[in-house]
Design an enzyme around this catalytic site. Sequence first.
Site, PDB file in Angstrom:
ATOM      1  N   CYS A  91       0.809  -1.226   0.000  1.00  0.00           N
ATOM      2  CA  CYS A  91       0.000   0.000   0.000  1.00  0.00           C
ATOM      3  C   CYS A  91       0.839   1.271   0.000  1.00  0.00           C
ATOM      4  O   CYS A  91       0.322   2.347  -0.305  1.00  0.00           O
ATOM      5  CB  CYS A  91      -0.937   0.021   1.198  1.00  0.00           C
ATOM      6  N   HIS A 350      -8.837   4.087  -1.604  1.00  0.00           N
ATOM      7  CA  HIS A 350      -7.501   3.518  -1.420  1.00  0.00           C
ATOM      8  C   HIS A 350      -7.158   2.693  -2.656  1.00  0.00           C
ATOM      9  O   HIS A 350      -7.287   1.469  -2.662  1.00  0.00           O
ATOM     10  CB  HIS A 350      -7.480   2.673  -0.159  1.00  0.00           C
ATOM     11  N   CYS A 380       0.709   2.262   6.168  1.00  0.00           N
ATOM     12  CA  CYS A 380       0.919   0.875   6.571  1.00  0.00           C
ATOM     13  C   CYS A 380       0.863  -0.033   5.343  1.00  0.00           C
ATOM     14  O   CYS A 380       0.234   0.313   4.340  1.00  0.00           O
ATOM     15  CB  CYS A 380      -0.121   0.451   7.602  1.00  0.00           C
TER      16      CYS A 380
END
Length: 394
Positions: A91, A350, A380
Amino acid sequence: MPTPVIVDIVRTASGRGKPGGALSTYHPVDLLAELLRAVTARNELDPAIIDDVLIGCVGQSGEQAMNIARNAVLAAGFPVTIPGATVDRQCGSGLQAATFAAASVAAGIHDTVLAGGVEMMSRIPLNFATSGRDPFGPAIGQRFTGGLVGQGISAELVAQRWGLDRDELDAYATLSHARAAAATARGVFDHEIVPVTPPGAAAPHTADETIRPGTNASDLAALPSAFASSDAAARFPDITWRVTAGNSSPLTDGASVALIMSEAKASELGLPRRARFVSHAVVGSDPIEMLTGVIPATRRALTRADLTMTDIGAFEINEAFASVPLAWVRDLAADPELLNPYGGAIALGHALGSSGTRLLGTLLTRLEDTGARYGLEAVCEGQGMANAVVIERL
């Protein structure tokens, strides 16, 4: 040592990451190419001077395989002499691309780099890249009894460890949507968002499709747990199953690109130097709990910058799940008013490989809006990692 600076950051408005989403008719290469053209055009930059193009992408299979960075360079019509490389730090891939770019400029290797990310989750779903195979192997299973877990279970473990109840998670998710909707109404994102017209669309896509302005805590409270299972319950009996689709980030399509240059090159070309990179950090963390690396990454980035939490005027901590920023703010005793003030990934989406650069753009926008000097971003990542960056508004 050359000083790497941010000249510009652009992004698409988010699209729902499922068939029928606003961006879902785009081939991911073409979507990314739109932004490569846009950032060079609006800065009147000759693409021929670009030294490299670094792009974060998590689902590097199917239409996102075969080095999407290089493919987008070709699709954008840039000179064939411009190379490209695709980065996977889960990510945080988009942020990693940007910090790799900054490091190459600081080292004197490059003067001008485009860095960003892309993810089309409507076309390359989660775990598509594994082709149904085990990506971890037997040694990891032997080291971590029971094997690694999905991020949803990790989000539950974080909530359990920090004592975050369902009401807190849902209230935070509600706030994320409210802040993002208010920022959109004020035109906060107008300078970041590049209008793009998806194939078959009648009009450009200009507003984040993942924001739900009417979100309220009572509606979120009615949603079921998203990750509960008998196997996980047996392995982690303390989990009380409070993570839902409503307090998690949605599946998202999107892309983002930053123009990063040496300060000398930007000055030579008469381009704005909007911010400089002060420090970078990347850490590993417990791969079962997985999502808590943002805490040590923040501390390391601040130490390297010789700054403290009170020096920072804005924080962007990726909202993969509501439990992540809530644990971060509690552990570091941060001012919650400075955390994701324009909403975060729960509302803005996201798009995995793109998010790190998208957050960087939002952080820069916040610093310029408020006049604050320093901003910090942390993301994260899968398998227990995180990266962070401190930037200074110029």
